[in-house]
Design a protein around this motif. Structure first.
Motif, PDB file in Angstrom:
ATOM      1  N   ILE A  15     -12.249  12.926  60.376  1.00  0.00           N
ATOM      2  CA  ILE A  15     -12.015  12.702  61.798  1.00  0.00           C
ATOM      3  C   ILE A  15     -12.325  11.259  62.150  1.00  0.00           C
ATOM      4  N   LYS A  16     -11.783  10.825  63.268  1.00  0.00           N
ATOM      5  CA  LYS A  16     -11.966   9.447  63.704  1.00  0.00           C
ATOM      6  C   LYS A  16     -12.004   9.406  65.223  1.00  0.00           C
ATOM      7  N   ARG A  17     -12.683   8.429  65.772  1.00  0.00           N
ATOM      8  CA  ARG A  17     -12.809   8.271  67.223  1.00  0.00           C
ATOM      9  C   ARG A  17     -11.926   7.128  67.689  1.00  0.00           C
TER      10      ARG A  17
ATOM     11  N   ILE B 280     -11.687  12.297  69.864  1.00  0.00           N
ATOM     12  CA  ILE B 280     -11.842  12.573  68.445  1.00  0.00           C
ATOM     13  C   ILE B 280     -10.552  13.231  67.948  1.00  0.00           C
ATOM     14  N   TYR B 281      -9.990  12.689  66.860  1.00  0.00           N
ATOM     15  CA  TYR B 281      -8.765  13.266  66.320  1.00  0.00           C
ATOM     16  C   TYR B 281      -8.842  13.368  64.801  1.00  0.00           C
ATOM     17  N   ILE B 282      -7.955  14.170  64.235  1.00  0.00           N
ATOM     18  CA  ILE B 282      -7.909  14.353  62.780  1.00  0.00           C
ATOM     19  C   ILE B 282      -7.288  13.095  62.162  1.00  0.00           C
TER      20      ILE B 282
ATOM     21  N   LEU C 242      -8.942  16.780  68.708  1.00  0.00           N
ATOM     22  CA  LEU C 242      -9.982  17.799  68.611  1.00  0.00           C
ATOM     23  C   LEU C 242     -10.687  17.928  69.962  1.00  0.00           C
TER      24      LEU C 242
ATOM     25  N   PRO D  65     -18.207  10.712  65.823  1.00  0.00           N
ATOM     26  CA  PRO D  65     -17.760  11.502  64.663  1.00  0.00           C
ATOM     27  C   PRO D  65     -18.910  12.051  63.836  1.00  0.00           C
TER      28      PRO D  65
END
Length: 508
Positions: A74-76, A83-85, A106, A119
């Motif tokens: 995941i990353k911000r 927050i996304y994949i 997310l 994250p």
């Protein structure tokens, strides 16, 4: 069956009734009914009652974590804080489920909103979650992406994810060593690829730096470290394994090598792994393909590599002596006058100094040197001449010469000769002529150290390793390995599979 009893049936109906009455079918149906009435884990939690009106706006994803990583990072987003994949690891749990995709936003993890979290905090929630994990995500817009096909590569450098501070998720990083085969399954990320080591029993891939990323890391590491002059000098001093057939030439080349390698203590610009322009730095990965020699092709060149005193020359001569119709060494060139009883093309190719220097300028020699006022060298033409006659050309070479040998026409198979354990080494060398005069003053510990150093620096160029304990056993093993190289599938650099008419030069 009740219907079949009461209804007047045809012959097929009576046959079906008899089949269904058989004990095996009765047991199968009974087992099916018993299992169907049982409940099995995991018991998925009920979906939230309040769902947004837009069915495509949100997705509820349930995954079962059974002592294995989820296989996603995941990353911000620095601007929005969302927050996304970032990526889905090939072969991991998320990838196999097909429910999480790169770019999915997310929202919640097990009912915990992730808005405003870092994250690392989300990862801690996942670490402490066992069994069923419920994700609430907003799917990424569907994108048409090309299907990634696997690419096989040989690692030309070492890599350890534990020492890489820039790795997005150290837990999914994959380490590798020089010479190991890698199956790269995803190259969509320009900085981090997904790959598996071969052979492997794991379906889950790991993250490795891309070519550009690894080049950048190597340049930073090279410029930040002092020049390892002592290391290079050690390799040069212990890598004196003469290359050609004649005993006189071998002594001459030994003398030249010893004089030439003393210069390594003053200059290390030609060292393979120390220069920023070395092949390992410019190509940290080498694409490879499976290759099997056809009967119409020339035999593959066999190259023996090892430190002085390990017995490389003795093994080469033993092979030629045992099977002279199969093995042959190249005939060296020299500028010294022909002696009585000698014949050009038999002991040496006797040439003028002008012709020798012309061949040097055109990169026709793999090795050459000056000894007692005369030039000696082994040419690529001499090697090809042996191969064209259908015989296996076998040479022993210095590791730094391997790059000149690695071409599509020669397809060299490189065998590293390693010394045995110290007790076996001492026992087998007591009455043998393997320790030559140039290295008899060195003890066994120095021989082991030199051999280990050579293997550490150049193992990415070695196809096989043979331990030279007893000469007869090592020779028999070499014969078996050489037969495999000529007859069975082997991993070779991808350019070697290019048709012959597309290669414009001999040396690549």
């Amino acid at each position: 069956m009740d219907d079949l009893k009461t209804v007047q049936c045809s012959d097929e109906g009576r046959e079906l009734y008899e089949i269904l009455q058989s004990p095996h079918i009765q047991a199968l149906l009974s087992s099916h009914d018993s299992i169907a009435r049982l409940d099995y884990e995991p018991v998925l939690p009920p979906l939230p009652e309040e769902l947004p009106g837009d069915q495509d706006a949100m997705r509820i994803v349930c995954l079962v974590k059974n002592n294995q990583p989820l296989g996603a990072t995941i990353k911000r987003d620095e601007e929005t804080g969302e927050i996304y994949i970032a990526r889905v690891i090939h072969g991991g749990l998320a990838d196999r489920s097909g429910l999480l995709h790169t770019g999915d936003l997310l929202l919640e993890v097990n009912g915990n909103p992730v808005e405003g979290l870092e994250p690392e905090q989300v990862i801690q929630i996942l670490i402490h979650s066992q069994g069923t994990i419920l994700f609430k995500v907003i799917p990424n817009k569907p994108q048409t992406t090309a299907t990634n096909s696997s690419v096989f590569m040989r690692a030309m450098v070492d890599y350890s994810p534990q020492q890489d501070w820039s790795l997005p998720c150290p837990d999914v990083g994959m380490s590798f060593r020089k010479g190991q085969l890698l199956e790269v399954v995803d190259q969509t990320d320009g900085h981090w690829w997904q790959a598996r080591r071969l052979p492997t029993t794991s379906s889950c891939a790991g993250l490795i730096p891309s070519t550009s990323m690894l080049k950048s890391k190597q340049r930073e590491q090279w410029w930040s470290q002092p020049l390892p002059i002592d290391t290079c000098s050690a390799v040069c001093a212990y890598s004196v394994s003469p290359l050609c057939a004649s005993a006189g030439f071998r002594r001459s080349l030994r003398l030249w090598r010893r004089m030439a390698y003393r210069g390594c203590r003053l200059s290390c610009s030609s060292c393979y792994s120390c220069s920023p322009h070395s092949t390992s730095l410019s190509n940290p990965y080498e694409e490879v393909v499976l290759y099997q020699r056809s009967p119409q092709e020339n035999p593959r060149l066999i190259v023996l590599v090892g430190t002085s005193g390990v017995g490389v020359n003795e093994l080469r001569k033993n092979l030629i002596r045992m099977k002279p119709s199969l093995f042959k060494g190249p005939i060296p060139h020299t500028t010294r006058p022909m002696r009585e009883g000698e014949q050009t093309g038999r002991e040496y190719h006797f040439v003028t100094r002008e012709l020798f220097e012309y061949m040097v300028c055109n990169n026709r020699f793999l090795e050459y040197g000056l000894c007692r006022g005369h030039l000696y060298g082994t040419s690529s033409d001499a090697i090809r001449e042996v191969l064209k006659k259908g015989r296996i050309c076998i040479i022993d070479a210095e590791p730094h010469s391997l790059h000149a040998l690695r071409s599509r026409k020669l397809k060299p198979y490189v065998i590293f000769i390693r010394p045995p354990e110290r007790d076996v080494l001492r026992l087998t060398r007591q009455h043998a002529r393997i320790l030559t005069s140039c290295c008899s003053c060195r003890d066994y510990e120095e021989l082991e150290e030199a051999s280990g150093l050579m293997e550490m620096k150049y193992r990415q160029l070695f196809d096989r390793t043979v331990e030279n304990g007893r000469l007869e056993e090592a020779t028999a093993e070499l014969l078996s390995v050489i037969q495999e190289a000529q007859e069975e599938e082997q991993w070779v650099p991808a350019p070697w599979s290019v048709p012959e008419d597309s290669e414009t030069s001999f040396l690549t």
